[in-house]
Design a protein around this motif. Structure first.
Motif, PDB file in Angstrom:
ATOM      1  N   ASP A 194       0.777  -1.226   0.000  1.00 59.94           N
ATOM      2  CA  ASP A 194       0.000   0.000   0.000  1.00 59.94           C
ATOM      3  C   ASP A 194       0.812   1.281   0.000  1.00 59.94           C
ATOM      4  O   ASP A 194       0.259   2.362   0.012  1.00 59.94           O
ATOM      5  N   PHE A 195       2.100   1.153  -0.017  1.00 69.71           N
ATOM      6  CA  PHE A 195       2.908   2.367  -0.045  1.00 69.71           C
ATOM      7  C   PHE A 195       3.975   2.277  -1.112  1.00 69.71           C
ATOM      8  O   PHE A 195       4.480   1.223  -1.427  1.00 69.71           O
ATOM      9  N   CYS A 196       4.332   3.439  -1.621  1.00 68.51           N
ATOM     10  CA  CYS A 196       5.507   3.504  -2.464  1.00 68.51           C
ATOM     11  C   CYS A 196       6.717   3.422  -1.558  1.00 68.51           C
ATOM     12  O   CYS A 196       6.776   4.117  -0.549  1.00 68.51           O
ATOM     13  N   HIS A 225       0.790   6.636  -0.609  1.00 68.73           N
ATOM     14  CA  HIS A 225      -0.043   5.573  -1.159  1.00 68.73           C
ATOM     15  C   HIS A 225       0.234   5.297  -2.630  1.00 68.73           C
ATOM     16  O   HIS A 225       0.184   4.183  -3.092  1.00 68.73           O
TER      17      HIS A 225
END
Lengths: 708, 174
Positions: free
Chosen positions: B46-48, B54
């Motif tokens: 869900d994260f870079c 996000h």
């Protein structure tokens, strides 16, 4: 929003590494295994040992994928990912078989990313691998694919999506592109593409809400136009932010050039993808996605993104599109004698400016509109405020529509043209092909060939008649009379059915109606039409920008009327176009953004090293693969040709007056083109060419193995 | 001097670049911690990894664009940082604070995840973070809004609130 937590669990599924020897990553495991020998896709995964989804992820419920159950099952075998896998790819396709309601999420094989990047590449490879030769494009076996690219859904400017299928109009490969906001939403729902096969028993539509996928009844929607369908679905879902692709009545009724409307005023327009959708009893696909598209190296991506913005700002062509969209091309085409008039008899139109930006700004436009993430904003939204067509909201009348529904039919009232194009949009049929078909019908009427078609006396089918054009549009869409049934097949088949001299003025290549650029003043454009992968199309290479505009190609100014030196230009433009259509780029963005910047953006977004050379080489690979597909579908060298009018009749007006593209010119250009491409004199890719491009293909078919 | 984001529907093309930029700019350290602890995994899902946000999705942005009449109108809708902020009024946990610039902010530490503020914003501009389940909203990016910087047409711009107490918030441009 609340769905994002469930997404986390499904991503777990996506990062589970599986043991070697799994063959099930083959796209479309559910369908009968077609051509197992050469399925690129199945070879792939074992090669690279990629991370794939648990195979046992077959559907639990016939209609709904239940992510919770799946992840519970797969967690047991879950291993921590070894490296940073963050990328702008979503890593899975959504596969839907409408015949049995089966829904599956299929991991995208690494080799598909390596060799085909996205969009057109994915579509071409899967179509070649999965489609049995000669299947009926309107039969249940055909695949209807909505594909995205690695940059779709990011802030990279001017990205789109594409529909890939076998065309019912041409019988060959079809890729049709659309802007708007539907393709980003596919990514946000968690997919690189949607692959649809089979045929639903009853009218249906597909609702994709992240990983929850349902096939719903469309009985109440059948018969509605595209806009009403869009609104009805939003109402049913109670959410006007969902993004919808839908067909109108034309697609339901099997009009061979019907299109898919994508949220709003954006269409997968050419080649009849709407008819394929209709043949599957599929009225619409609605998507809502709350996952995000991630970036592998954000700093590098942002740097490349800023570079792209600067390049767009510097481009005079982009600036022209920002001010007046494609409408400004009307006057240019008229001045250069390339604007079709009276079914391409002429190359100029006295009232061109009425149809151009001048006329449109005065009568229609109110403000600019843009596709998702695009700073170009070429679309001009407006409305007809006064007169007969008062009250219709209309997008810009794009050049192609202005040319084919306007000048080609001798109609100069831009409000009337807006009305006709809007009718096409609502019924869901390609306004380019429709314009071509109407022009053909008007000439056929002039020649007395439509006497048996019981046309009401009140209807005037001569050139210039708006009422006649509207009558034809309604007849085609509704299929309620003999003329409509004839013309719904496109000019090629209509001409064959009419007989007489009808084929002499049937303007098409390989069944796809000719675009609004008469090529007699631009031989290279003629060669592009002859050789474009989906038939008569102006978007896979537009030599006019060089040969007519006087822009040198590789340091040399080309004579627009000469057949010499055109092949290298056409092939190169096609390769680059196919290469960047993997991204999936908008042509207008590519007027400004350089190959190096595209490559930088893709590399940073995906974490895969892509260079301009790789983009071009991928394009060449795709072009050859599509050629193999088209050959397999029965195309041969004789089909690489132009409509007889461009060959036998000299252009009567404009700067190229007196010129035609002769048989000799065609032959010369074609042979030079085949040579440049590394194809045999019959237009078949040679073994060495396929080997150089690492294209896996059916070895046992000598028609395709480059035996020549 | 208090600034706010002024919207101009006439210049908005509906491109959503503001939303894309916003969605990527939201640095949600709190959510990051929750995911990192709970899932004990690298931030692939869900994260870079490189920017701890996000990623791109206009639905995750903290401003909206309303499209009307087949895209004839596009109307950006942004948090007004209201003087009489209903979101703040209804918060039972006193998680809402007004900073020295006049911006209405949520103190994530105090948020009890009740969602009442979401219910009472007339423009639906308070969101529930998908991971922490806490309320989140526009924080004006410390006075230098990412959305304003990203907008290619000037459809959203930073303006100064003058004469705030006399109901005149037409503002002047910065």
């Amino acid at each position: 929003m609340s769905n994002l937590s469930t997404n986390m669990t499904t991503t777990d599924v996506g990062t589970t590494t599986t043991d070697v020897g799994m063959t099930t990553t083959d796209v479309g495991t559910t369908t009968t295994d077609v051509g197992t020998t050469t399925t690129d896709v199945s070879i792939t995964t074992t090669d690279v040992g990629m991370t794939t989804t648990d195979v046992s992820m077959t559907t639990i419920d016939a209609n709904i994928i239940n992510p919770a159950k799946e992840s519970a099952k797969s967690k047991k075998s879950r291993i921590e990912p070894m490296a940073n896998l963050t990328s702008s790819y979503m890593k899975q396709f959504l596969f839907i078989d409408l015949s049995n309601g089966q829904i599956e999420r299929v991991p995208v094989p690494e080799l598909l990313y390596d060799d085909y990047i996205g969009g057109k590449g994915f579509g071409a490879r899967i179509l070649y691998d999965r489609l049995a030769p000669g299947i009926d494009a309107l039969g249940s076996d055909n695949l209807l694919m909505f594909m995205t690219g690695p940059l779709t859904g990011t802030i990279a400017p001017a990205m789109r999506g594409c529909v890939v299928t076998k065309s019912p109009l041409t019988g060959i490969f079809l890729d049709s592109y659309f802007g708007g906001s539907f393709s980003p939403e596919i990514k946000y729902a968690g997919y690189d593409g949607i692959i649809i096969t089979g045929r639903a028993e009853k009218p249906s539509w597909i609702w994709i809400d992240n990983e929850i996928v349902e096939i719903r009844s469309a009985t109440g929607l059948w018969g509605m136009d595209s806009l009403k369908t869009n609104h009805a679905i939003k109402e049913e879902l109670g959410d006007d932010t969902v993004k919808i692709a839908t067909i109108g009545q034309a697609g339901e009724n099997g009009v061979l050039f019907s299109l898919i409307c994508c949220e709003y005023n954006r269409q997968a327009g050419r080649g009849g993808a709407g008819a394929v959708m209709g043949s599957k009893n599929l009225k619409a696909v609605a998507v809502r996605g709350t996952r995000s598209v991630k970036i592998s190296d954000y700093q590098a991506f942002e740097k490349a993104h800023q570079k792209a913005l600067v390049e767009l700002e510097k481009s005079a062509e982009v600036e022209a599109l920002r001010i007046a969209g494609t409408a400004s091309a009307v006057e240019y085409a008229n001045e250069t004698g390339l604007l079709p008039n009276r079914n391409y008899k002429n190359g100029t139109f006295a009232k061109a400016s009425d149809l151009a930006d001048t006329g449109q700004r005065k009568h229609l436009w109110l403000g600019a509109s843009a596709c998702m993430g695009c700073p170009i904003r070429c679309s001009k939204m407006g409305a007809v405020r006064l007169g007969k067509y008062k009250g219709i909201v209309t997008d810009i009348v794009e050049y192609e529509s202005a040319a084919l529904m306007g000048s080609n039919l001798d109609i100069s009232d831009v409000r009337a043209v807006a009305h006709l194009v809007k009718l096409c949009d609502l019924f869901g049929m390609d306004s380019m092909s429709t314009g071509g078909v109407i022009g053909f019908a008007m000439e056929a009427c002039e020649n007395g060939l439509l006497k048996n078609y019981s046309i009401p006396e009140s209807v005037d089918l001569s050139f210039g008649s708006v009422k006649g054009a509207e009558y034809i549009i309604r007849s085609i869409a509704n299929q309620d009379n003999k003329l409509g049934k004839l013309l719904a097949k496109g000019v090629k088949k209509a001409a064959q059915a009419l007989g007489g001299n009808a084929e002499d003025f049937a303007m098409h290549t390989k069944g796809l109606e000719t675009p609004g650029w008469g090529p007699r003043g631009a031989s290279g454009m003629g060669l592009a039409y002859m050789t474009t992968d989906r038939g008569g199309c102006h978007q896979r290479g537009f030599p006019i920008s060089y040969e007519v505009a006087g822009v040198p190609w590789k340091g040399k100014i080309l004579d627009p009327l000469s057949p010499c030196d055109k092949a290298d230009m056409v092939a190169s433009l096609q390769n680059y176009s196919a290469g960047t259509d993997t991204l999936v780029k908008c042509d207008f963005g590519s007027f400004g953004i350089s190959a190096a910047t595209y490559a930088e953006m893709v590399s940073a977004a995906t974490g895969r090293k892509i260079s301009p050379e790789i983009i071009t080489e991928t394009g060449e690979r795709i072009w050859n693969l599509v050629r193999l597909f088209n050959l397999r579908e029965g195309i041969d060298s004789s089909k690489d040709t132009l409509p007889p009018r461009f060959v036998r009749e000299a252009l009567p007006d404009g700067p190229a007056s007196g010129h035609s593209i002769t048989e000799k010119d065609m032959l010369y250009m074609k042979q030079e083109y085949y040579r440049v491409r590394g194809w045999s004199k019959d237009g078949i890719p040679l073994h060495d060419t396929l080997k150089r491009l690492r294209i896996r293909h059916e070895q046992n078919n000598e028609n395709e193995s480059g035996a020549a | 001097m208090s600034t706010f984001i002024k919207t101009n529907f006439d210049l908005c093309t509906g491109c959503g670049i503001c939303q894309l930029a916003c969605s990527m700019a939201i640095v949600d350290a709190d959510a990051w911690d929750v995911e990192h602890e709970n899932k004990s995994k690298v931030p692939d899902s869900d994260f870079c990894t490189t920017c701890f946000t996000h990623g791109y999705n206009p639905r995750l942005a903290r401003l909206k664009i309303i499209n009307k009449r087949e895209n004839l109108y596009h109307k950006p809708v942004v948090c007004n940082h209201c003087e009489n902020a209903y979101c703040m009024n209804v918060c039972p946990a006193k998680a809402y604070e007004r900073d020295k610039n006049g911006y209405v902010l949520i103190n994530a530490k105090k948020c009890v995840r009740c969602g009442i503020c979401v219910e009472y914003c007339p423009e639906n501009l308070i969101y529930i973070d998908p991971i922490t389940k806490k309320a989140v909203k526009c924080d004006m990016c410390n006075g230098d809004p990412t959305c304003v910087k990203a907008c290619p047409t000037g459809a959203i711009e930073l303006a100064v609130r003058v004469n705030k107490n006399k109901d005149d918030d037409s503002g002047e441009h910065v």
